[in-house]
Scaffold this motif. Structure first.
Motif, mmCIF file in Angstrom:
data_model
loop_
_atom_site.group_PDB
_atom_site.id
_atom_site.type_symbol
_atom_site.label_atom_id
_atom_site.label_comp_id
_atom_site.label_asym_id
_atom_site.label_seq_id
_atom_site.Cartn_x
_atom_site.Cartn_y
_atom_site.Cartn_z
ATOM 1 N N ARG A 1 1.932 1.570 -3.096
ATOM 2 C CA ARG A 1 0.209 2.499 -4.108
ATOM 3 C C ARG A 1 0.615 4.274 -4.044
ATOM 4 N N ALA A 2 0.515 4.394 -2.519
ATOM 5 C CA ALA A 2 -0.356 5.764 -2.102
ATOM 6 C C ALA A 2 1.622 6.238 -2.123
ATOM 7 N N CYS A 3 2.685 6.209 -2.713
ATOM 8 C CA CYS A 3 3.675 7.077 -2.912
ATOM 9 C C CYS A 3 3.380 8.143 -4.541
ATOM 10 N N PRO A 4 3.875 8.909 -4.567
ATOM 11 C CA PRO A 4 3.529 9.899 -5.470
ATOM 12 C C PRO A 4 5.020 9.590 -6.426
ATOM 13 N N PHE B 1 2.771 9.884 2.542
ATOM 14 C CA PHE B 1 1.503 9.256 2.173
ATOM 15 C C PHE B 1 1.547 8.217 2.354
ATOM 16 N N LEU C 1 1.208 -1.318 0.095
ATOM 17 C CA LEU C 1 0.192 0.447 0.171
ATOM 18 C C LEU C 1 1.203 1.910 0.337
ATOM 19 N N PHE D 1 10.546 2.425 -3.804
ATOM 20 C CA PHE D 1 10.113 1.495 -3.423
ATOM 21 C C PHE D 1 10.728 0.190 -3.760
ATOM 22 N N GLU D 2 10.946 -0.719 -3.331
ATOM 23 C CA GLU D 2 11.558 -2.317 -3.357
ATOM 24 C C GLU D 2 11.377 -3.195 -2.920
ATOM 25 N N VAL E 1 2.810 6.870 4.732
ATOM 26 C CA VAL E 1 2.855 6.326 6.751
ATOM 27 C C VAL E 1 1.231 6.175 6.361
ATOM 28 N N ASP E 2 1.009 6.993 6.272
ATOM 29 C CA ASP E 2 -1.353 7.304 6.444
ATOM 30 C C ASP E 2 -1.323 6.025 5.624
ATOM 31 N N ALA E 3 -0.650 5.504 4.715
ATOM 32 C CA ALA E 3 -1.322 3.942 4.065
ATOM 33 C C ALA E 3 -0.612 3.295 4.900
#
Lengths: 123, 571, 349, 207
Positions: free
Chosen positions: D96-99, D133, D93, D104-105, D135-137
């Motif tokens: 997915r939330a990251c702009p 984002f 997640l 990420f890997e 962290v929120d996700a």
């Protein structure tokens, strides 16, 4: 005697200044970069390569005025020293002199020589 | 929202054949054929009173014929009404530079980004890209990663012969970078030398408030003509917006006007909420928090302006004094949102986090002391003879210029136009608080200075009212609850937020002018087109006019009083 | 012959002392300025190098000395270096005629604590002062940078304007003293029991303005105006060359002009003056050292005042400065001159 | 509603006696004798507020996970829970939330007993915008942002946070600041120096 001392001081100072001129050449590092001696103009290519062109600054008239007034001042300096021996005659003469100076200033003022050049041109 | 009603334009229908009026909840559109566009705009400006130019750009539909839909947004200040004029084109448009100068810059940007040619445009050169660049980046067929043509070795590789693996092993082929020759061609094309020397003032210059590139053609110290070359900080934010989810784009609004990130955040979030139609769903507390925070940010931004302005005029100490207060504001903002500069605090539907313990006390302590500091700086500056002589009568903007150049924010207010979106179309809690719009008289630099100082005082008033309201709702929710989570998913992270088809223009009052977002949505999680209306850019477009026949020393004064931020101009 | 050798030795010692004082004090004034500026701005200033940054000037000097020697493309090397010599030499030469205290006797030799007491002292000071315009014009021209050129032109314009004003401003005290020798002017003030500032307040204010203008201090620092011209005429100078220009302009010249102001208006080394009655010396316990302390105290107070102004005020625009000089200052000095000529006979009695 | 601001001309008394200068000078001299307010940075440091958005970390399993979300996600993805190891459930997640999702890997691995656990979790901080984002996700309160803000490094490779570093930061955070109340900032000598004129009084909190 007093002037010889001044002369000695002058030469010592010139020597010192020359030291400061060349000290960086001796102590500083040396590197070579294609653009390191490029004249500073905010990091973009220069529009004109040389800055040593004519430069309209409006100081020319000021320079002329400086010449005039500084020469007048040079006349006044000896008068200031001997004023106490001249008495009323000296005072009147000086007052006339300053009056002429003031008239010169007023003349320059009225002619717009003291205004900054760009304001005058827009008239 | 204050959109003009369709019936107001019925009389125009007789004169303009094919004028279609479209009225929606979020927008009112006049559609017209391209051949009659200029006449219609002229009629709107001169007869209907839509004098203030807001924005112009196009939307690209690669599958349609004609391909581009152009829109013009206008505003009527007296009656607080806005209207959008739209037309279709296949790559050519008549220029509106005679009607609004600001249109000239907007058209240049459009030419740069979409390749639209404008007939009758006096100086159609690229706005952000350099002159030898071949492509039009905002067209839909321009690849997101750009055209990789240049090899850029990474720093590590050069230093240690390091070959980076995994996540660090990104593509070293890079899109075009301008060379010195490219820049020289651009420079020569922008300005034909007419006087003695051409001075490059910027981009790497302390007085330009960022990386702006000015070309001054100097006669002595007098600026004979002046041109601005933008694009040093261009990052393609609008292109990014088309490829990010609505919530994720928030991150880029931080980086546009980085000095007032919270206000930009707020403007974006409000725009999306209005498009979704959920403005009423947002809890009251969230609205108060957003309002309070963005007013804190406004003070923060004006403090930076005051400090650098004084610095530009030689009063170095004021800079440190304002930064002392700014540091306190930074402390507050950091404590509440977790970041000092790029804040990303608001969310679609509320705010990210509730206020922490002690936040209200600290803000109260701050606003209690702040007026005293403000008064001290005023005692140093406002009545100082040097300050007066440097400011009064410099950079005078008349009321007509405000409309002609599309100026907004404190610059417009300094000239006596009380254009303040917080009053005109209140968003969030601005409708519930009391404040005044400071308005200047002469429109010179000094008036803009006074307006900004007074604005800080008004901000304090707003903050105090917000504090009083917030103290009563300690336990209230700070994030909207979706009435139907299946249809509309509202969450802090923004995953799964779908926006229905539609379009909107919504704007917020930033410290530097109106920050507007034109959002065109085809439905789904990403917008189809986002046009950002940067207040700074249109405020800057009057600069060459103000600088004509002034000296270089006034360049900093005038520029600082327009207070542009390059991140917002270039986007 | 023997007298000449003794004179030569004394002269050389004096030169050494002056050089050490001027350059050493000049260097440490940078620290003072930074400290004053810092505290006005609520910062502690340099704190790391030495106790409260006491070794900071040395560190700065060392840094400047070990910088690479760069010379701008298309420039003129000879003039570029000559400008530096022209800046340093006249500014320091002025100290030759500044009397630091009264004549004293050491080992049976009478010594005046100044390099040489020439009878045209004041004239020499202002002659040398106007040499600065050459150095600045050359520096701007030889650098081949437009910023340097504009900066140097501005500064030249200011010096041109204020040179006239300052010469007319100092005529008042000279009339009252009736001599051009700096030592005698102070002596006259002591004899007449009068600091000339009491009779010449207008001249003093004008002098202070002109001094700020000639040294490029706020509110007249248009030649460097970092927001517009980056650093003005020194923009293409690097290393010690860059270090010297501000040192000369901001410290050595301010120091010398402050000293001249003290000599002309504040009674040189004399203690606090009660007009026409006498002097009050709270520092009497220092004995023969007291005049020297007074002189240093007055100069440093003036210097601190300049700093205080510098860190408070904004700066004028160049055309406003030039216009102020010609339209306000110069007529004021004329009025002052006539006024002084009228009241001067009352003082001589 | 509309407030007019305007200028007043200087009076002659102000002009002749330099009243305007004296006013300004009196303020600057008063400031000169007040306390300095700056933090002497590398020698003194401010403690960032708890909400500070700095470098990332993984909280480790210590029995304080948000329930029942944690158990639900663990069951859903059949995650092997080990005390002292990352709470990550490999739900992606955050990515997915990251702009900027390229930073990420994330990979999971299958253990012999059929359960899964996170094996690779790399974050390239050079691309990160620190927006929070992710962290929120995070549904299990695993990924979080710590108060580490001095993040300069000599190599680009140091900018990649791997699972080990993330867990280390997480353990350190849980030991130091997890228990702290959600306050605007903690009392701190350097911050008091800046704020002393405002005399802020925050409710007492023990640390």
């Amino acid at each position: 005697m007093g002037y010889i001392a001044l002369l000695i001081f002058l030469f010592i100072l010139i020597g010192l200044a020359l030291v400061f001129v060349f000290v960086n050449k001796l102590l500083g590092p040396k590197s070579s970069d294609a653009l390191q001696d490029y004249p500073y103009e905010c990091g973009v290519p220069l529009y004109d390569k040389s800055a040593q062109s004519t430069f309209h600054q409006g100081y020319y008239l000021l320079g002329l005025l400086l010449l005039l007034f500084d020469i007048e001042a040079a006349f006044l300096f000896p008068w200031t020293v001997v004023y106490r021996y001249l008495g009323i005659f000296g005072f009147i003469e000086m007052a006339l002199f300053i009056l002429i100076l003031t008239y010169g200033l007023v003349y320059a003022w009225r002619k717009g020589a003291l205004n900054w050049q760009f304001e005058e041109e827009s008239l | 929202m204050p959109w003009a009603k369709g019936e107001e334009f019925l009389d125009l229908k007789e004169r303009f054949k094919g004028l279609e009026i479209e009225e929606k909840a979020t927008i009112t559109i006049l559609r017209i054929d391209k051949s009659q566009l200029i006449d219609l705009l002229k009629a709107l400006k001169e007869e209907k009173g839509f004098k203030l130019f807001i924005d112009h750009s196009v939307v690209d539909f690669p599958d349609k014929k004609p391909r581009f839909e152009a829109f013009y947004i206008l505003y009527k200040v007296d009656e607080k009404k806005r209207i959008v004029v739209k037309t279709w084109t296949d790559g050519e448009l008549p220029s509106i530079e005679k009607l609004w100068f600001a249109g000239k810059w907007a058209e240049r940007e459009c030419y740069d980004m979409f390749g639209i040619r404008y007939e009758g445009h006096e100086n159609l050169v690229r706005a952000f890209m350099w002159e030898t660049y071949q492509h039009y980046p905002l067209r839909k067929d321009f690849p997101l990663e750009g055209y990789a043509t240049e090899y850029l070795p990474s720093l590590n590789e050069v230093l240690w012969g390091d070959n980076l693996q995994g996540l660090m092993n990104y593509d070293r082929m890079h899109t075009y970078v301008p060379t010195l020759e490219d820049l020289e061609i651009t420079e020569k094309k922008r300005l034909k030398k007419k006087a003695q020397i051409v001075l490059n003032w910027g981009p790497l210059h302390p007085g330009t408030h960022g990386t702006m590139w000015f070309l001054f053609d100097l006669e002595g110290e007098r600026v004979y003509q002046c041109d601005v070359i933008l694009g040093q900080l261009h990052r393609g934010v609008e292109k990014l917006a088309e490829n990010e989810m609505y919530n994720q784009f928030l991150v880029y609004t931080d980086r546009m006007d980085y000095l007032s990130a919270l206000c930009s955040n707020q403007a974006w979030v409000v725009a999306v909420e209005r498009l979704l139609g959920i403005e009423d769903l947002v809890p009251e507390k969230a609205k108060y928090i957003r309002t309070m925070m963005s007013e804190l940010q406004r003070i923060n931004s004006h403090l930076l302006w005051l400090g650098t302005y004084a610095l530009d005029l030689g009063a170095l100490t004021i800079f440190l004094y304002t930064f002392k207060e700014r540091e306190k504001l930074m402390d507050i903002i950091e404590g509440i949102t977790g970041a000092r500069l790029t804040i990303s605090y608001t969310r679609i539907g509320g705010v990210r986090m509730d206020l922490p313990e002690g936040a209200l006390e600290v803000i109260r302590a701050f606003i209690k002391r702040f007026p005293k500091e403000l008064e001290e700086w005023e005692r140093i500056l406002s009545r100082n003879r040097i300050w007066l002589r440097r400011n009064i009568g410099v950079g005078v903007i008349s009321k007509e210029d405000v409309y002609f150049y599309g100026l907004t924010g404190p610059v417009a207010r300094g000239s006596g136009v009380p254009y303040d979106l917080r009053k005109f179309e209140p968003y969030d809690a601005y409708g519930w608080v009391e404040f005044d719009i400071p308005v200047g008289e002469n429109g010179d630099v000094y008036d803009r200075y006074l307006v900004r100082l007074e604005e800080m005082r008004q901000s304090l008033r707003i903050i105090e009212q917000c504090l009083n309201a917030l103290e009563k709702m300690k336990k209230a929710p700070f994030f909207a609850e979706s009435p139907d989570p299946k249809k509309l998913k509202l969450s802090l992270d923004g995953i799964g937020l779908k926006v229905p088809e539609g379009e909107i223009y919504s704007s917020g009052e930033n410290p530097r002018g109106e920050l507007g977002f034109y959002i065109y949505s085809k439905g789904g999680i990403k917008p189809y087109r986002v046009k950002i209306r940067p207040g700074s850019m249109y405020n800057l477009c009057i600069y060459p006019k103000l600088m004509k026949d002034r000296v270089i020393a006034d360049a900093v004064t005038v520029l600082a009083s327009l207070d542009p931020v390059v991140g917002e101009i270039d986007r | 012959m023997e007298g000449f050798v003794a004179w030569l030795i004394i002269t050389l010692i004096k030169i050494l002392v002056i050089l050490a004082v001027v350059l050493g004090v000049g260097a440490y004034l940078t620290l003072l300025e930074r400290k004053v500026a810092a505290h006005i701005q609520r910062r502690p200033g340099p704190m790391v190098v030495g106790w409260h940054g006491l070794l900071q000037p040395l560190a700065d000097g060392l840094k400047l000395l070990t910088k690479e020697d760069l010379f701008p493309r298309y420039g003129n090397k000879f003039l570029y270096n000559l400008a530096l010599v022209m800046a340093l030499v006249p500014a320091t030469l002025v100290f030759a005629v500044i009397p630091f205290g009264p004549e004293f006797e050491l080992f049976g030799i009478k010594i005046k604590p100044m390099l040489t007491d020439v009878n045209i002292g004041i004239l020499l000071v202002f002659a040398l002062g106007s040499m600065a315009v050459f150095s600045i014009a050359l520096a701007g021209w030889a650098s081949n940078s437009k910023y340097a050129l504009i900066g140097s032109m501005r500064k030249a314009g200011i010096i041109v304007s204020y040179e006239v004003v300052i010469t007319f401003a100092v005529m008042g005290p000279i009339i009252l003293a009736g001599t051009l020798s700096t030592y005698d002017i102070v002596q006259k003030q002591i004899d007449q029991k009068l600091w000339y500032i009491w009779l010449q307040p207008i001249a003093f204010v004008v002098y202070m303005f002109a001094m700020l203008a000639e040294t490029g201090r706020v509110p007249f620092d248009v030649q460097e105006a970092e927001a517009e011209l980056v650093t003005g005429f020194t923009v293409e100078y690097g290393g010690m060359k860059f270090g010297l220009f501000p040192l000369v302009e901001w410290y050595i010249e301010v120091l010398s002009l402050s000293a001249i102001a003290v000599v002309l208006f504040l009674g040189g080394w004399s203690p606090i003056n009660i007009p026409f009655l006498g002097f009050l010396d709270p520092l009497f316990f220092l004995g023969p050292l007291s005049p020297f302390v007074w002189f240093i105290l007055k100069v440093s107070l003036l210097f601190l005042f300049v700093l205080w102004l510098h860190w408070t005020l904004p700066r004028y625009r160049i055309d406003q400065i030039a216009e102020t000089a010609w339209k306000v200052m110069l007529p004021l000095t004329f009025v002052n001159l006539v006024f002084t000529a009228i009241i001067a006979p009352l003082i001589w009695r | 509603m509309v407030k007019r601001v305007f200028e007043r001309p200087l009076s002659w008394i102000e002009r002749i006696f330099f009243i305007d200068f004296i006013r300004g000078l009196s303020i600057t001299i008063r400031h000169a004798f007040r306390r300095t307010i700056t933090t002497h940075y590398p020698y003194e440091k401010l403690v960032p507020p708890k909400r500070f958005r700095g470098f990332f970390g993984h909280k480790v399993v210590d029995g304080k996970e948000p329930q029942p979300a944690f158990d639900e996600w663990v069951e859903r993805f059949k995650i092997k829970v080990e005390v002292g190891k990352s709470r990550c459930v490999v739900c992606m997640l955050c990515k997915r939330a990251c702009p900027v999702p390229q930073l990420f890997e994330i990979e999971g691995e299958k253990l012999p007993d059929g359960r899964r656990r996170v094996s690779v979790f790399n974050m390239n901080m050079m691309l990160c915008t620190f927006c929070g984002f992710c962290v929120d996700a995070c549904p299990v309160d695993c990924l979080f942002q710590s108060d580490i803000h001095e993040t300069a490094s000599y190599t680009r490779r140091d900018a990649v946070l791997n699972l080990e570093i993330l867990e280390k930061i997480g353990r350190d955070w849980q030991r130091r600041r997890e228990e702290e109340p959600d306050r605007i900032w903690i009392d701190d000598k350097n911050r008091e120096r800046l704020w002393y004129e405002n005399s802020v009084k925050l409710p007492e909190v023990k640390r």
